[in-house]
Design a protein around this motif. Structure first.
Motif, short mmCIF file in Angstrom:
data_model
loop_
_atom_site.label_atom_id
_atom_site.label_comp_id
_atom_site.label_asym_id
_atom_site.label_seq_id
_atom_site.Cartn_x
_atom_site.Cartn_y
_atom_site.Cartn_z
N ILE A 1 0.84 -1.21 0.00
CA ILE A 1 0.00 0.00 0.00
C ILE A 1 0.87 1.24 0.00
O ILE A 1 0.62 2.20 -0.75
CB ILE A 1 -0.97 -0.01 1.20
CG1 ILE A 1 -2.00 -1.12 1.05
CG2 ILE A 1 -1.68 1.34 1.33
CD1 ILE A 1 -2.80 -1.40 2.30
N ASN A 2 1.91 1.26 0.83
CA ASN A 2 2.82 2.41 0.87
C ASN A 2 3.48 2.65 -0.48
O ASN A 2 3.67 3.79 -0.90
CB ASN A 2 3.89 2.22 1.94
CG ASN A 2 3.37 2.39 3.33
OD1 ASN A 2 2.39 3.08 3.56
ND2 ASN A 2 4.03 1.76 4.28
N MET A 3 3.87 1.58 -1.14
CA MET A 3 4.56 1.69 -2.43
C MET A 3 3.67 2.30 -3.51
O MET A 3 4.14 3.09 -4.33
CB MET A 3 5.05 0.32 -2.90
CG MET A 3 6.18 -0.24 -2.09
SD MET A 3 6.60 -1.92 -2.58
CE MET A 3 7.07 -1.64 -4.27
N ILE A 4 2.41 1.94 -3.53
CA ILE A 4 1.54 2.40 -4.61
C ILE A 4 0.64 3.56 -4.19
O ILE A 4 -0.22 4.00 -4.97
CB ILE A 4 0.69 1.23 -5.16
CG1 ILE A 4 -0.25 0.68 -4.10
CG2 ILE A 4 1.58 0.16 -5.75
CD1 ILE A 4 -1.23 -0.36 -4.62
N ALA A 5 0.84 4.10 -3.01
CA ALA A 5 -0.02 5.17 -2.50
C ALA A 5 0.05 6.43 -3.36
O ALA A 5 -0.93 7.14 -3.50
CB ALA A 5 0.33 5.49 -1.06
N HIS A 6 1.21 6.73 -3.91
CA HIS A 6 1.40 7.99 -4.64
C HIS A 6 1.26 7.85 -6.14
O HIS A 6 0.91 8.81 -6.82
CB HIS A 6 2.76 8.59 -4.29
CG HIS A 6 2.91 8.83 -2.83
ND1 HIS A 6 2.19 9.79 -2.15
CD2 HIS A 6 3.66 8.21 -1.90
CE1 HIS A 6 2.52 9.76 -0.87
NE2 HIS A 6 3.40 8.81 -0.68
#
Length: 112
Positions: A18-23
């Motif tokens: 989730i952190n990796m694709i959040a932006h």
């Protein structure tokens, strides 16, 4: 099967995805390259995130991209907030109680 968003964030690997694709969306293979587990394991994590509604997979030609849908995390935020209010009130009450015991007591008739 529609899964619960709490199941999705329970696993550290899924939280990292989730952190990796959040932006910005990432190719499924690009996501998998960041972990030391099999691609099959990462695909299973992504499937769980998709079932929970936190990730949407979009196909562009031969590539599949993962895109985060972070609005689903509001469910977690709302759940935490109800307990934050309770604990804030309890800690404030405890602080008031302890604060009363810390105040120096003045004795009448004694001066420095």
């Amino acid at each position: 099967m529609r899964r619960d968003v709490f199941q999705a964030i329970a696993d550290p690997t899924r939280r990292e995805i989730i952190n990796m694709i959040a932006h910005h969306p990432l190719n499924v293979n690009a996501v998998a390259e960041n972990f030391e587990v099999s691609r099959t394991a990462i695909y299973k994590h992504i499937k769980m995130l998709t079932e929970c509604g936190l990730v949407v997979i979009t196909q562009f030609g031969r590539e599949r991209y993962c895109e985060a849908r972070l609005d689903r995390l509001n469910e977690v935020s709302d759940w935490v907030e109800q307990y934050r209010k309770i604990w804030t009130e309890r800690f404030d009450s405890l602080g008031n109680y302890l604060g009363e015991g810390d105040a120096p007591k003045k004795r009448p008739g004694k001066r420095k």
